[in-house]
Design an enzyme around this catalytic site. Structure first.
Site, PDB file in Angstrom:
ATOM      1  N   GLY A 102     -59.127 -48.951 -66.023  1.00  0.00           N
ATOM      2  CA  GLY A 102     -57.848 -48.843 -66.716  1.00  0.00           C
ATOM      3  C   GLY A 102     -57.253 -50.198 -67.038  1.00  0.00           C
ATOM      4  O   GLY A 102     -56.066 -50.308 -67.353  1.00  0.00           O
ATOM      5  N   TYR A 118     -52.076 -32.904 -62.793  1.00  0.00           N
ATOM      6  CA  TYR A 118     -52.282 -34.352 -62.769  1.00  0.00           C
ATOM      7  C   TYR A 118     -51.922 -34.923 -61.401  1.00  0.00           C
ATOM      8  O   TYR A 118     -52.680 -35.694 -60.798  1.00  0.00           O
ATOM      9  CB  TYR A 118     -51.433 -35.000 -63.865  1.00  0.00           C
ATOM     10  CG  TYR A 118     -51.335 -36.502 -63.776  1.00  0.00           C
ATOM     11  CD1 TYR A 118     -52.458 -37.308 -63.877  1.00  0.00           C
ATOM     12  CD2 TYR A 118     -50.089 -37.124 -63.610  1.00  0.00           C
ATOM     13  CE1 TYR A 118     -52.363 -38.694 -63.802  1.00  0.00           C
ATOM     14  CE2 TYR A 118     -49.983 -38.505 -63.536  1.00  0.00           C
ATOM     15  CZ  TYR A 118     -51.122 -39.276 -63.623  1.00  0.00           C
ATOM     16  OH  TYR A 118     -51.016 -40.639 -63.544  1.00  0.00           O
ATOM     17  N   LYS A 172     -54.547 -36.709 -58.457  1.00  0.00           N
ATOM     18  CA  LYS A 172     -54.342 -38.031 -57.862  1.00  0.00           C
ATOM     19  C   LYS A 172     -54.132 -37.936 -56.350  1.00  0.00           C
ATOM     20  O   LYS A 172     -54.573 -38.812 -55.591  1.00  0.00           O
ATOM     21  CB  LYS A 172     -53.142 -38.710 -58.530  1.00  0.00           C
ATOM     22  CG  LYS A 172     -53.410 -39.206 -59.936  1.00  0.00           C
ATOM     23  CD  LYS A 172     -54.370 -40.396 -59.910  1.00  0.00           C
ATOM     24  CE  LYS A 172     -54.433 -41.108 -61.235  1.00  0.00           C
ATOM     25  NZ  LYS A 172     -55.307 -42.307 -61.188  1.00  0.00           N
ATOM     26  N   PRO A 210     -46.678 -45.559 -57.785  1.00  0.00           N
ATOM     27  CA  PRO A 210     -45.696 -46.164 -58.687  1.00  0.00           C
ATOM     28  C   PRO A 210     -44.842 -45.107 -59.378  1.00  0.00           C
ATOM     29  O   PRO A 210     -45.314 -44.037 -59.743  1.00  0.00           O
ATOM     30  CB  PRO A 210     -46.564 -46.924 -59.699  1.00  0.00           C
ATOM     31  CG  PRO A 210     -47.864 -46.197 -59.690  1.00  0.00           C
ATOM     32  CD  PRO A 210     -48.044 -45.668 -58.296  1.00  0.00           C
ATOM     33  N   HIS A 254     -43.975 -41.253 -72.550  1.00  0.00           N
ATOM     34  CA  HIS A 254     -42.998 -40.864 -71.555  1.00  0.00           C
ATOM     35  C   HIS A 254     -41.588 -41.092 -72.096  1.00  0.00           C
ATOM     36  O   HIS A 254     -41.400 -41.462 -73.247  1.00  0.00           O
ATOM     37  CB  HIS A 254     -43.232 -41.643 -70.260  1.00  0.00           C
ATOM     38  CG  HIS A 254     -44.465 -41.211 -69.537  1.00  0.00           C
ATOM     39  ND1 HIS A 254     -45.692 -41.811 -69.730  1.00  0.00           N
ATOM     40  CD2 HIS A 254     -44.671 -40.229 -68.624  1.00  0.00           C
ATOM     41  CE1 HIS A 254     -46.593 -41.224 -68.965  1.00  0.00           C
ATOM     42  NE2 HIS A 254     -46.007 -40.264 -68.285  1.00  0.00           N
TER      43      HIS A 254
END
Length: 328
Positions: free
Chosen positions: A15, A141, A145, A168, A184
């Protein structure tokens, strides 16, 4: 002067070409990391085991910072729950397993605030992470994680594998994702205001009723926290990464309207979901474990984000519009 810790590390970053990832890569380079490999999906599709195995064979490393994720706002999460669950779970699970097999010294998982239960008491404390089910619109999601936290703790228990898990809060800043389908809340509101100014529209419409609260952290601060944790933290418990301040969406929208200069009305579509009702972190564990404290003020961060949008995104939209007119 380069830090000896980082000079001795060979770091794989997944990422690393993304919004947060670019800042983390910059922070690692600034600290003197000599051997830094940024994974590109076109070269190594981490959803597939053979690609993950090939990555660890091709790139000798001492550490992985795993940030690769399939992410988006409420709309994207509602439209693609299966994809968000499967792809995020497979990338992380396979990568950690092959990192363990390769006996890497450390694995840093950058998780998500969406791992928390829907009705977590504010401020969110890490020990409440398992006290309920996540907010429904982003649960697939968040749970994908969250399973990486379980995997990391299990691997530490059985194999002595040093895996840490960071949580985070919502990010914002220059370089954010302004795609209306996946962005977002902050980039979405900025773009709505800027579009309305350009088109002389009388109003913008936001999802929900504006009462939901969120906490935001400037992307450069988040990157600093990740690098500090990678160097100094070696515990099994998850760690919140945030600014420690909470703001209602209505108040956030008012700040962005003021900063952009939009003069119109803000309307709320109450048929659309609010998402999690409240979101604010207890950030004391990060401060105590590796000395992290967010440095950027929210107003300054918003101004920098809007300026970046106007320079990079708005100009591109205008150029495309002019090109389309020329074709006509």
């Amino acid at each position: 002067m380069a830090n000896n810790f980082w000079a001795d590390q060979s770091v794989i970053v997944t990422g690393g070409a993304g919004f947060l990832g670019r800042y983390v890569v910059d922070a690692l380079r600034a600290r003197g990391v000599r051997n830094l490999f940024v994974v590109r999906s076109r070269d190594y599709d981490l959803r597939h085991e053979d690609n993950v195995k090939r990555l660890l064979d091709d790139v000798p490393a001492t550490m992985i910072v795993h940030m690769a994720a399939v992410v988006g706002g409420i709309g994207a999460n509602r439209a693609h729950p299966g994809r968000f669950f499967y792809e995020n779970l497979m990338m992380g699970t396979l990568l950690m397993e092959y990192a363990r097999r390769a006996q890497l010294q450390k694995f840093v998982t950058v998780g998500t605030i969406c791992e928390y239960p829907k009705f977590t008491p504010v401020p969110f404390r890490e020990e409440t992470l398992w006290d309920g089910y996540p907010e429904e619109t982003n649960a697939p999601y968040g749970l994908a994680k969250k399973m990486l936290l379980v995997q990391g703790q299990s691997y530490r228990q059985e194999y002595g594998f040093n895996s840490i898990h960071l949580l985070p809060v919502n990010l914002y800043g220059p370089g954010d994702n302004f795609d209306p389908e996946t962005s977002h809340v902050i980039p979405a509101i900025i773009q709505k205001c800027e579009d309305a100014i350009r088109d002389n529209a009388p109003a913008i419409t936001l999802w929900g009723d504006g009462t939901a609260t969120r906490e935001f952290i400037y992307v450069r601060d988040a990157a600093e926290a990740i690098v500090l944790a990678a160097e100094h933290f070696n515990g099994s418990e998850p760690i919140n990464i945030g600014s420690g301040t909470e703001i209602a969406v209505r108040d956030l929208a008012a700040l962005i309207v003021e900063a952009t200069g939009f003069q119109g009305e803000i309307r709320y579509d109450v048929t659309r979901p609010n998402g999690q009702p409240r979101r604010q972190l207890d950030i004391s564990r990060a401060r105590e474990a590796f000395g992290f404290q967010a440095a950027h003020s929210f107003r300054d961060g918003l101004r920098e984000t809007i300026a970046w949008y106007r320079e990079h995104v708005a100009q591109q939209i205008t150029a495309q519009a002019i090109a389309q007119q020329a074709v006509k």
